[in-house]
Write an enzyme that holds these catalytic residues in place. Structure first.
Site, PDB file in Angstrom:
ATOM      1  N   GLU A 249      57.828  44.539 -25.035  1.00 52.28           N
ATOM      2  CA  GLU A 249      56.497  43.991 -25.335  1.00 52.28           C
ATOM      3  C   GLU A 249      55.515  45.101 -25.024  1.00 52.28           C
ATOM      4  O   GLU A 249      55.276  45.429 -23.868  1.00 52.28           O
ATOM      5  CB  GLU A 249      56.234  42.734 -24.503  1.00 52.28           C
ATOM      6  CG  GLU A 249      55.043  41.938 -24.979  1.00 52.28           C
ATOM      7  CD  GLU A 249      53.803  42.203 -24.167  1.00 52.28           C
ATOM      8  OE1 GLU A 249      52.930  42.945 -24.682  1.00 52.28           O
ATOM      9  OE2 GLU A 249      53.701  41.703 -23.054  1.00 52.28           O
ATOM     10  N   CYS A 283      47.108  43.191 -23.393  1.00 49.78           N
ATOM     11  CA  CYS A 283      47.696  43.578 -24.670  1.00 49.78           C
ATOM     12  C   CYS A 283      47.324  42.615 -25.778  1.00 49.78           C
ATOM     13  O   CYS A 283      47.458  42.955 -26.962  1.00 49.78           O
ATOM     14  CB  CYS A 283      49.213  43.681 -24.542  1.00 49.78           C
ATOM     15  SG  CYS A 283      49.964  42.199 -23.818  1.00 49.78           S
TER      16      CYS A 283
END
Length: 481
Positions: A249, A283
């Site tokens: 990720e 993010c």
């Protein structure tokens, strides 16, 4: 070896240890020391892998119900300690106390979900063919390494460790060096009652040395990483000689699209929340805001009103809603992006400079919550992830144009859509090339939903019914009876 027990932040084989060296953890708002942590090296990392391998057979064979019960009890302990855990997170990460507490409570929910998924991770029986039926069995992949980031030091650790443990995999956790303290305390709470070696933790300022030593050992069967794209791709390259399950990720460059039929006050509130939580150091933070031309003039003042209400300061101070950036390298990038945008024709509608604290003692990397108008797709801020409290605003005309511009990135983690027409919103969602899409809401992360990105934002998923799959192998059994 240091005698101070407070530096015993390494959990190896069921024992808390320190190391020959330690490192200082600082409050990013004041730059004052908070504590010291053990600075592990390859030797300690490989000792943890030895212990994980030794613990694997018994943990693999432990009943799913028993594993789930242990994780559920750990979730209860996390909830009971939420206030102290949140204060510790604010001290080492800088985020406002309310955000930190929300992350702790979210971590407990993630652990509950992981426990239940362990119960549901069953195989299947296929219809009889030839001489008998077929079976599909699910088996844990083996010892795992969880590499967690500083921006969400609790939820990312718990999500990875919880799923690994629920699947029957021993896991070694490596918290980020900026935020090892809350991770260590969470490991204490989760490991209480688990067999030695099933959950371990390594704190270090030498992540490359530690991780490389583990990657060179073929006994490590799984890596789960959250962090930068460059580091993640490097981890993937490490599988060139021998395959290893790798969940990544990585970076994002999240767009938000405000359609002209959106509830504008709600959209302004949602965009501000999705952008400025954790000072934009997420993010999935909105990095590019596309507003449809007919509502731009009405929407912008509503957004600026929300931004003006943000209050920078120390995360533990009452009323603070925006903490500091984690370090001055992050601040330098923010300033570079703003300067480039202004040079290329953007205007500063709010903020645009370092925040000067009104009281002494705040020496960290603070930046004002900032909105840039007149942004175009050629600016650095349009092509790079800023990771700070700066929001560029773009105008678009047709829905298809917004989707095309939103997709024009190497990243594909999260996107946001604000609108009211169901068919129109659905078409927009369907065409966005992102792993997570939020519709009229700022926080699209839920334990029951898979989380992960497309393109250079990652591979595999965490959370949802898909999350545990990353820690399980399928074994086909063909039977002739």
């Amino acid at each position: 070896m240091p005698e101070d027990p407070s530096t015993a932040t390494l959990l190896i084989g069921g024992e808390w240890r320190t190391a020959d060296a330690t490192f200082e953890v600082v409050d990013p708002a004041t730059l004052e020391p908070v504590a010291r942590a053990a600075d592990a090296g390859p030797r300690e990392a490989l000792a943890a892998l030895d212990a994980a391998c030794a613990a694997f057979p018994a943990w693999r064979d432990t009943a799913a119900e028993e594993r789930a019960t242990a994780l559920g009890a750990a979730a209860a302990r996390i909830r009971a300690g939420a206030d102290s855990l949140a204060a510790l997170m604010t001290a080492e990460n800088g985020k406002p106390l309310a955000e930190a507490r929300g992350e702790i409570m979210s971590s407990a929910r993630m652990l509950d979900w992981a426990a239940e998924e362990g119960r549901r991770a069953s195989g299947r029986v296929t219809p009889r063919a030839g001489g008998g039926p077929g079976l599909v069995l699910r088996a844990p992949v083996g010892p795992a390494l969880a590499i967690t980031p500083w921006n969400f030091p609790a939820s990312m650790l718990v999500r990875k460790a919880g799923l690994a443990l629920a699947a029957g995999c021993p896991v070694i956790v490596k918290p980020a060096e900026q935020t090892p303290l809350v991770g260590t305390e969470l490991v204490r709470l989760i490991a209480d009652g688990l067999p030695p070696g099933v959950l371990q933790s390594i704190t270090t300022t030498r992540p490359k040395d530690v991780v490389d030593a583990l990657l060179a050992d073929r006994r490590l069967r799984k890596v789960s990483f959250t962090g930068s794209t460059d580091v993640g791709l490097g981890l993937l390259r490490s599988t060139a000689d021998h395959l290893r399950r790798t969940s990544l990720e990585m970076g994002g460059h999240s767009p938000a699209i405000v359609l002209d039929d959106a509830d504008l006050p709600a959209a302004a509130a949602g965009v501000a929340a999705a952008k400025f939580a954790n000072a934009g150091q997420s993010c999935i933070a909105v990095n590019r805001l596309f507003v449809q031309r007919p509502v731009y003039d009405a929407f912008l003042p509503l957004l600026l009103e929300r931004v003006a209400a943000l209050r920078p300061g120390h995360g533990a101070d009452e009323g603070t809603t925006l903490g500091p950036l984690i370090d001055f390298a992050g601040l330098d990038k923010v300033e570079r992006h703003v300067a480039d945008a202004v040079k290329r024709g953007a205007s500063v509608a709010a903020g645009g400079r370092r925040w000067e604290p009104p009281r002494p003692g705040l020496a960290g990397a603070f930046y004002e919550p900032t909105v840039l108008t007149g942004a175009d797709d050629t600016m650095l801020i349009s092509t790079e992830e800023t990771f700070g409290p700066v929001l560029p605003v773009y105008v678009f005309d047709e829905d298809g144009e917004a989707v095309e511009r939103a997709n024009a990135t190497d990243y594909g983690l999260a996107a946001y859509v604000f609108g009211s027409g169901l068919a129109r919103v659905w078409r927009t969602v369907d065409r966005l090339d992102f792993g997570v899409v939020a519709v009229n809401e700022p926080f699209p992360v839920r334990p029951e939903l898979p989380f992960g990105g497309t393109k250079n934002s990652g591979q595999e998923r965490e959370g949802g019914s898909e999350g545990i799959d990353a820690y399980l192998e399928s074994k086909s059994v063909s039977m002739r009876l």
